[in-house]
Design a protein around this motif. Sequence first.
Motif, mmCIF file in Angstrom:
data_model
loop_
_atom_site.group_PDB
_atom_site.id
_atom_site.type_symbol
_atom_site.label_atom_id
_atom_site.label_comp_id
_atom_site.label_asym_id
_atom_site.label_seq_id
_atom_site.Cartn_x
_atom_site.Cartn_y
_atom_site.Cartn_z
ATOM 1 N N LYS A 209 0.795 -1.222 0.000
ATOM 2 C CA LYS A 209 0.000 0.000 0.000
ATOM 3 C C LYS A 209 0.831 1.277 0.000
ATOM 4 C CE LYS A 209 -4.018 -1.999 0.347
ATOM 5 N NZ LYS A 209 -5.049 -1.892 -0.650
ATOM 6 N N ILE A 210 2.038 1.247 0.557
ATOM 7 C CA ILE A 210 2.804 2.482 0.714
ATOM 8 C C ILE A 210 4.138 2.427 -0.015
ATOM 9 C CG2 ILE A 210 3.950 3.993 2.376
ATOM 10 C CD1 ILE A 210 1.735 3.280 4.339
ATOM 11 N N TYR A 211 4.983 1.463 0.336
ATOM 12 C CA TYR A 211 6.353 1.459 -0.188
ATOM 13 C C TYR A 211 6.414 1.279 -1.696
ATOM 14 C CZ TYR A 211 7.429 0.725 4.745
ATOM 15 O OH TYR A 211 7.506 0.830 6.098
ATOM 16 N N PRO B 188 4.085 1.891 -4.183
ATOM 17 C CA PRO B 188 3.682 3.073 -4.953
ATOM 18 C C PRO B 188 4.641 4.252 -4.793
ATOM 19 C CG PRO B 188 1.798 2.169 -3.791
ATOM 20 C CD PRO B 188 3.012 1.449 -3.289
ATOM 21 N N LEU B 189 5.156 4.454 -3.577
ATOM 22 C CA LEU B 189 6.102 5.547 -3.375
ATOM 23 C C LEU B 189 7.375 5.324 -4.175
ATOM 24 C CD1 LEU B 189 5.988 6.556 0.385
ATOM 25 C CD2 LEU B 189 5.528 7.987 -1.590
ATOM 26 N N ALA C 32 6.735 5.957 -7.819
ATOM 27 C CA ALA C 32 6.604 7.380 -8.131
ATOM 28 C C ALA C 32 7.953 8.090 -8.082
ATOM 29 C CB ALA C 32 5.634 8.041 -7.164
ATOM 30 N N LEU D 103 -4.835 11.584 -3.009
ATOM 31 C CA LEU D 103 -3.810 10.553 -2.812
ATOM 32 C C LEU D 103 -2.456 11.020 -3.334
ATOM 33 C CD1 LEU D 103 -3.156 7.701 -1.860
ATOM 34 C CD2 LEU D 103 -3.778 6.892 -4.134
ATOM 35 N N ASP D 104 -2.438 11.643 -4.513
ATOM 36 C CA ASP D 104 -1.182 12.151 -5.058
ATOM 37 C C ASP D 104 -0.581 13.228 -4.165
ATOM 38 O OD1 ASP D 104 -1.041 10.508 -7.283
ATOM 39 O OD2 ASP D 104 -2.242 11.872 -8.510
ATOM 40 N N TYR E 195 0.890 11.490 -1.099
ATOM 41 C CA TYR E 195 2.164 10.847 -1.431
ATOM 42 C C TYR E 195 3.271 11.888 -1.572
ATOM 43 C CZ TYR E 195 0.599 6.034 -2.197
ATOM 44 O OH TYR E 195 0.139 4.768 -2.029
ATOM 45 N N ARG E 196 2.971 13.013 -2.203
ATOM 46 C CA ARG E 196 3.965 14.070 -2.354
ATOM 47 C C ARG E 196 4.406 14.587 -0.979
ATOM 48 N NH1 ARG E 196 1.654 18.275 -5.790
ATOM 49 N NH2 ARG E 196 1.859 16.678 -7.376
ATOM 50 N N VAL F 73 4.395 12.861 1.798
ATOM 51 C CA VAL F 73 5.214 11.816 2.420
ATOM 52 C C VAL F 73 6.636 11.868 1.867
ATOM 53 C CG1 VAL F 73 5.552 9.321 2.596
ATOM 54 C CG2 VAL F 73 3.295 10.287 2.983
ATOM 55 N N VAL F 74 6.764 12.033 0.562
ATOM 56 C CA VAL F 74 8.092 12.115 -0.059
ATOM 57 C C VAL F 74 8.854 13.314 0.481
ATOM 58 C CG1 VAL F 74 9.315 12.513 -2.233
ATOM 59 C CG2 VAL F 74 7.457 10.854 -2.136
#
Length: 85
Positions: A35-37, A39-40, A43, A62-63, A66-67, A69-70
Amino acid sequence: MRAKGFVERLDKSRRYRLTSEGYRICVVYLKLFQKIYAPLASAILKPFNADSQLQSFTTSLLDRLYRNVVQALDLLVDAVGIKVA
């Protein structure tokens, strides 16, 4: 892993098996990866160039998350002093 109780050694062998606690931990890690690692990482490693030109309000929630989180991970890496290879 044996000291933490996640695996147990089978009698008179060099083989191990997961305990119920170890199985639960594995499921958590697999879910986090799925779910996390993954897709990150996707991306980060293969970003779409056009995505960087989109305005923030036009991207999905969601995007944007994720941004964030990055960006937070980048700040953490900088704060800890880890250099990117």
